[in-house]
Design an enzyme around this catalytic site. Structure first.
Site, PDB file in Angstrom:
ATOM      1  N   HIS A 158       3.806  -2.988  -0.917  1.00 29.13           N
ATOM      2  CA  HIS A 158       2.425  -2.658  -0.530  1.00 29.13           C
ATOM      3  C   HIS A 158       2.233  -2.650   0.981  1.00 29.13           C
ATOM      4  O   HIS A 158       1.245  -2.120   1.479  1.00 29.13           O
ATOM      5  CB  HIS A 158       1.455  -3.662  -1.163  1.00 29.13           C
ATOM      6  CG  HIS A 158       1.313  -3.488  -2.642  1.00 29.13           C
ATOM      7  ND1 HIS A 158       0.232  -2.860  -3.212  1.00 29.13           N
ATOM      8  CD2 HIS A 158       2.135  -3.819  -3.676  1.00 29.13           C
ATOM      9  CE1 HIS A 158       0.384  -2.832  -4.530  1.00 29.13           C
ATOM     10  NE2 HIS A 158       1.534  -3.411  -4.837  1.00 29.13           N
ATOM     11  N   ASP A 370      -0.732  -1.318   8.796  1.00 29.63           N
ATOM     12  CA  ASP A 370      -1.259  -1.546   7.453  1.00 29.63           C
ATOM     13  C   ASP A 370      -0.522  -0.630   6.486  1.00 29.63           C
ATOM     14  O   ASP A 370      -0.382   0.572   6.756  1.00 29.63           O
ATOM     15  CB  ASP A 370      -2.759  -1.213   7.436  1.00 29.63           C
ATOM     16  CG  ASP A 370      -3.543  -2.127   6.506  1.00 29.63           C
ATOM     17  OD1 ASP A 370      -2.959  -2.631   5.544  1.00 29.63           O
ATOM     18  OD2 ASP A 370      -4.745  -2.335   6.767  1.00 29.63           O
TER      19      ASP A 370
END
Ligand code: ADQ
Length: 470
Positions: A158, A370
């Site tokens: 992720h 991110d």
């Protein structure tokens, strides 16, 4: 079709899988319901050794079993607080300066992975497909294979996968990559992350990478073969839009509107984490007030950032830094009836967040690094198409590769971010609508269901291994 077994550090509760439209838990649970299966992982509790070893605790919801185990204090400290969150998280987000490496913590990380894998084995059936999530569980497949498990095992990362030169900062980098090669399929959020992984294999592990006809890759390293691919995680945009609209005239929105007294609203929502670029964001907003006096008193930044991992030292530091910055900027520009930054250290319900997004003129999402950033996607989906807000987005969020209707910024360039805010604040309706449409199209094309179904389809297509040991 075999059952699905999802393994993640934390397991959502059965209630969480139903409550929030579009959340990741809902997406994964959808696949579990369809195929039947098990969701396995840590319960979030720190328990005695006896209790930990007595697990897993099983809870049944239709065809899905939620199987959770507690961790001992030592396991929690070494595996979770230590190697996962004080080594892997910072380095994978390019913050070597905040990372530490302790051999005992790494040993604990591997020990907990092996222990978790062992606890899962008795719940497994021969044709189960196993989908492991995130950086806490890199050695999980290797541990399963060591016990002879031959099932198909996939892994989705992720967070970003760092460039090799960055990864080399973690002393056992080679062992980690070798462990990743025990999976049958590795999924990354962006092409950049996948490329960084390939780069490591080729330049540091004498590996080979080739592309298959369907845009996926096959890799070979450490005597193991695996497939890799890019699977961009998404949201369910229409459900979010519906939720944001349904709650737009609730009391919390009316209260906010009243308190703004006609001022423009910039919204930011993050977990309180140094990777999210919060200090840089506050400074960019300060630049706006400094360089554009006409906006002083006329625009408010609402930053929602509840603390996470607050027992990791670097997280205590970022909290202090932010409080200082918010206080300093507010001290400089507040008036008797005006506070430029409203910094809220608490969690909000998802439906509340979506309706607040809809109320704001700018979504200000500027992480330093991110994996994807779902807040950016949620902000877009929550907008009113008749009068949409503008997304100002960091080029270092995985979402930037898809949301070409956003104003892209470099979070290290305070003036550049300030200029993007100026542009967004005065953007005509037609331009905002055009940008919004482009973004919505991207969200619909690649929603959470597409992410989940494509990954699982690819994992189920991998040939089954004949032996557990790779
Ligand atoms: P996170 O780092 O947690 O996730 P993000 O994707 O932005 O980052 O958020 C995940 C979810 O948490 C979103 O649904 C968001 O609405 C919610 N959330 C965030 N802040 C909140 C707050 N203050 N109050 C309530 N809810 C909040 C990791 C990676 C990301 C990747 C996701 C999913 O770091 O890059 O996008 O996993 O793969």
């Amino acid at each position: 079709m075999g059952r699905l077994v999802v393994v993640s550090n934390r397991v959502a509760t059965p209630t969480e899988t139903k409550g929030s439209a579009g959340g990741l838990a809902v997406g994964v649970f959808g696949a579990l319901k369809d195929a039947g299966g098990v969701w396995f992982g840590w319960s979030g509790d720190v328990v005695s050794e006896t209790v930990a070893n007595a697990g897993p605790t099983l809870e049944q919801d239709g065809a899905v079993t939620f199987a959770t185990v507690g961790l001992t204090r030592k396991d929690y400290d070494q595996y979770y607080r230590g190697f996962s969150n004080a080594t892997l998280w910072p380095v994978f987000h390019y913050r070597n300066d905040l990372a530490r490496y302790e051999r005992e913590e790494y040993a604990g990380y591997r020990r907990v992975n092996a222990w978790l894998a062992h606890r899962l084995i008795k719940l497994l059936e021969p044709d189960d497909v196993i989908w492991v999530h995130d950086y806490h569980l890199i050695p999980f497949a290797e541990s399963l294979r060591a016990e002879g498990v031959t099932n198909r095992i996939g892994f989705f990362l992720h967070i970003p996968f760092p460039a090799p030169q960055i990864l080399l900062n973690i002393p056992p980098h080679e062992e980690l990559v070798k462990s990743l090669c025990c999976y049958d399929l590795l999924g990354f959020q962006t092409a950049t992350d996948e490329l960084a992984f390939h780069d490591y294999l080729v330049r540091h592990a004498r590996g080979r990478v080739s592309t298959t006809g369907d845009g996926k890759s096959e890799a070979e390293a450490f005597g193991r073969k695996l497939r890799t691919g890019v699977y961009r995680i998404g949201v369910f945009p229409d459900e979010i839009a519906e939720q944001a609209e349904r709650y737009e005239s609730r009391q919390h929105v009316l209260d906010l509107k009243q308190s703004l007294e006609g001022r423009k609203l910039i919204m930011s929502v993050d977990r309180l984490d140094y990777s999210k670029g919060l200090v840089e964001r506050f400074r960019a907003f300060e630049h706006l007030l400094e360089r554009s006096p006409e906006w002083r008193g006329n625009v408010t930044l609402v930053q929602i950032a509840p603390p996470t991992r607050s027992d990791v030292a670097t997280y205590q530091q970022i909290r202090q830094d932010l409080e200082y910055e918010a206080g300093r900027i507010n001290g400089r520009y507040s008036g008797l009836d005006y506070t430029p930054i409203r910094y809220l250290n608490q969690r909000y319900d998802r439906w509340k967040l979506m309706s607040l997004f809809r109320e704001s003129q700018i979504g200000f999402v500027t992480p330093l690094h991110d994996g994807m950033n779902l807040v950016a996607k949620e902000y877009v989906a929550a907008q009113n198409p008749d009068d949409p807000g503008v997304l100002v987005l960091s080029i270092f969020a995985g979402a930037a590769a898809e949301l070409s209707g956003a104003l892209l910024v470099n979070p290290h360039d305070a003036v550049g971010m300030c200029e993007a805010l100026q542009r967004a604040l005065s953007m005509p309706l037609e331009a905002r609508q055009r940008r919004h449409e482009i973004n919505m199209e991207a969200l619909r094309k690649n929603d959470l269901g597409v992410w989940r179904d494509t990954f699982l389809h690819d994992l189920r297509s991998v040939p089954v291994r004949k032996t557990g040991r790779a």
